[in-house]
Design an enzyme around this catalytic site. Structure first.
Site, PDB file in Angstrom:
ATOM      1  N   GLU A 113       0.829  -1.204   0.000  1.00 45.60           N
ATOM      2  CA  GLU A 113       0.000   0.000   0.000  1.00 45.60           C
ATOM      3  C   GLU A 113       0.864   1.256   0.000  1.00 45.60           C
ATOM      4  OE1 GLU A 113      -3.897  -1.605   2.445  1.00 45.60           O
ATOM      5  OE2 GLU A 113      -1.970  -1.470   3.486  1.00 45.60           O
ATOM      6  N   GLU A 133      -3.445  -9.983   4.523  1.00 46.34           N
ATOM      7  CA  GLU A 133      -4.208  -9.631   5.729  1.00 46.34           C
ATOM      8  C   GLU A 133      -5.264 -10.652   6.126  1.00 46.34           C
ATOM      9  OE1 GLU A 133      -2.651  -5.652   4.202  1.00 46.34           O
ATOM     10  OE2 GLU A 133      -3.383  -7.532   3.354  1.00 46.34           O
TER      11      GLU A 133
END
Length: 260
Positions: A113, A133
């Site tokens: 990210e 995640e």
């Protein structure tokens, strides 16, 4: 001691993550260091480009340090951890100069990210990208499902998020997420920065705003920045400020007409 370093040389800044024993996993202190350095960069009128690097060749950044957030309450996790990352990554995306991420190794979770918040990306052949995640019971939280959907095909992003599979540097290049794959990604990134330095600073900044608006990156803010810049250079702004200071009515003229 800071785990994020800032070096400025001839208009090019290097922001370097330095937590190699933890594969440059981001801690609250590192996020604070990033934000502190961004405040310096945002006000540097001579800045032309920022290169984001990481210490070591095993990992660019493997995301957030799980020990930093694992014991947070749900509200503190949302209120502080997620919002802090968003705020800082958005500031990187909104920098007035081009930014280049050097992916020397793994870019996982928040590391991917972070790379996505940059304008350009150069990767080592050993680099791998992933959003793991869901494997630890959470979801991407620092724009992994929002900004990344603008930068890679939806089907590939779903594959990363839903399966946790890793994306090779070559595949990321084929998909257009990575600009180049190089045995010397840092050298290539600084060569790209040198090219950027030869271009018009103002044209580069305005072009970045236009591209950001087209990609829906802070579209409203970018449009207002462009409009504000146009008006700040106009005779109307000069007259308006002069009239305010002289406490008189402004005398605006139609400068679009040629009376000669």
């Amino acid at each position: 001691m800071s785990n994020v370093h800032l070096d400025l040389t001839d208009g090019v800044a290097e922001l370097r993550l330095d937590n190699p024993t933890k594969l440059n996993a981001l801690t609250p202190a590192m996020l604070a260091d990033l934000e502190r350095h961004l405040t310096v960069l945002e006000t540097n009128a001579d800045l032309r480009c920022v290169v984001l690097t990481a210490q070591g060749d095993r990992a660019f950044c493997v995301g957030a340090d799980i020990n930093a957030w694992a014991d947070l309450s749900p509200m503190d996790f949302a209120r502080y951890w997620i919002r802090s990352g968003h705020r800082i990554f958005d500031r990187i995306a909104r920098l007035h100069v081009p930014t280049i991420a050097v992916l020397s190794g793994h870019a996982f979770g928040g590391g991917l990210e972070l790379a996505a918040a940059c304008d350009l990306r150069v990767a080592s052949p050993r680099a791998t990208l992933a959003l793991p995640e869901t494997g630890v019971g959470i979801v991407p939280g620092w724009s992994g499902t929002q900004r990344l959907v603008q930068l890679m095909p939806a089907a590939i992003l779903k594959e990363l998020v839903l399966t946790g599979r890793r994306l090779s540097a070559e595949r990321a290049y084929t998909l257009g997420f990575v600009n180049s794959v190089s045995d010397d990604p840092r050298g290539d990134a600084f060569a790209m920065a040198a090219e950027i330095k030869t271009k018009s600073p103002q044209a580069t900044e305005v072009a970045k705003y236009m591209l950001a608006a087209a990609l829906n990156e802070e579209r409203s803010a970018m449009i207002e920045a462009l409009g504000g810049a146009v008006m700040a250079a106009s005779p109307d702004k000069t007259e308006g400020v002069a009239a305010f200071r002289a406490k008189r009515p402004a005398n605006f003229k139609d400068n679009s007409r040629d009376d000669t």
